[in-house]
Design an enzyme around this catalytic site. Structure first.
Site, PDB file in Angstrom:
ATOM      1  N   ARG A  10       2.294  -0.525  -5.046  1.00  0.00           N
ATOM      2  CA  ARG A  10       2.155  -1.975  -4.862  1.00  0.00           C
ATOM      3  C   ARG A  10       1.300  -2.264  -3.644  1.00  0.00           C
ATOM      4  O   ARG A  10       1.357  -1.559  -2.638  1.00  0.00           O
ATOM      5  CB  ARG A  10       3.501  -2.671  -4.765  1.00  0.00           C
ATOM      6  CG  ARG A  10       4.229  -2.688  -3.425  1.00  0.00           C
ATOM      7  CD  ARG A  10       4.876  -1.402  -2.931  1.00  0.00           C
ATOM      8  NE  ARG A  10       5.596  -0.635  -3.897  1.00  0.00           N
ATOM      9  CZ  ARG A  10       6.889  -0.780  -4.174  1.00  0.00           C
ATOM     10  NH1 ARG A  10       7.602  -1.614  -3.486  1.00  0.00           N
ATOM     11  NH2 ARG A  10       7.460  -0.038  -5.086  1.00  0.00           N
TER      12      ARG A  10
ATOM     13  N   GLY B 165       0.820  -1.203   0.000  1.00  0.00           N
ATOM     14  CA  GLY B 165       0.000   0.000   0.000  1.00  0.00           C
ATOM     15  C   GLY B 165       0.851   1.249   0.000  1.00  0.00           C
ATOM     16  O   GLY B 165       0.577   2.195   0.732  1.00  0.00           O
ATOM     17  N   HIS B 166       1.890   1.223  -0.835  1.00  0.00           N
ATOM     18  CA  HIS B 166       2.781   2.382  -0.940  1.00  0.00           C
ATOM     19  C   HIS B 166       3.582   2.298  -2.240  1.00  0.00           C
ATOM     20  O   HIS B 166       3.534   1.300  -2.948  1.00  0.00           O
ATOM     21  CB  HIS B 166       3.730   2.462   0.262  1.00  0.00           C
ATOM     22  CG  HIS B 166       4.692   1.320   0.350  1.00  0.00           C
ATOM     23  ND1 HIS B 166       4.421   0.162   1.036  1.00  0.00           N
ATOM     24  CD2 HIS B 166       5.926   1.148  -0.184  1.00  0.00           C
ATOM     25  CE1 HIS B 166       5.450  -0.668   0.940  1.00  0.00           C
ATOM     26  NE2 HIS B 166       6.377  -0.092   0.193  1.00  0.00           N
ATOM     27  N   ALA B 167       4.311   3.367  -2.505  1.00  0.00           N
ATOM     28  CA  ALA B 167       5.275   3.418  -3.607  1.00  0.00           C
ATOM     29  C   ALA B 167       6.561   4.009  -3.054  1.00  0.00           C
ATOM     30  O   ALA B 167       6.551   4.667  -2.009  1.00  0.00           O
ATOM     31  CB  ALA B 167       4.748   4.283  -4.756  1.00  0.00           C
TER      32      ALA B 167
END
Length: 134
Positions: free
Chosen positions: A94, A47-49
């Protein structure tokens, strides 16, 4: 999409296979290694990039899905072979989900932990890639 599959060299033996990660296997210098385990099947991770870091995800045991987004398209890939890693490049959102029982996800990163390299909100991610031409 901003990812690629990496085949990890393996030595096959009737007693069991060995997968080998050496300097030439990775397209970056390894700076950090961590792993996810005991993740409930209903939980989501990621839940991040990352703005700069690259990460190689390897399913050491079991399976899980990786949802990859670049702001325009979305693709879900399943990781379930310990000799196939998923290289996620910078500026790629992702989410990891659908963890099987006993699954272990090894993550090899091109950088040490740096909070300023993370984008943790999807709307902020969309703004970031729009303003940076990614």
């Amino acid at each position: 999409m901003n990812f690629e599959w990496i085949t990890i060299p393996k030595i096959e033996d009737y007693r069991g296979n060995i997968a080998v990660l050496e300097k030439d296997t990775l397209p970056f210098e390894m700076k950090r290694v961590y792993y996810l385990f005991d993740v409930p099947s209903t939980a989501k991770r990621g839940g991040h990039a990352h703005k700069a870091q690259l990460e190689l995800l390897i399913p050491l045991s079991g399976s899980f899905d990786v949802v990859i987004k670049n702001g325009a398209t979305e693709q879900t890939v399943t990781l379930n072979k310990p000799d196939k890693g998923l290289l996620i490049k910078a500026n790629t959102w992702r989410e990891l989900e659908n963890f099987s029982s006993g699954s272990v996800c090894l993550v090899i990163s091109s950088g040490e932990f740096l909070e300023s390299d993370y984008i943790r909100d999807y709307e902020d991610y969309l703004s970031y890639i729009a303003s940076n031409g990614k």
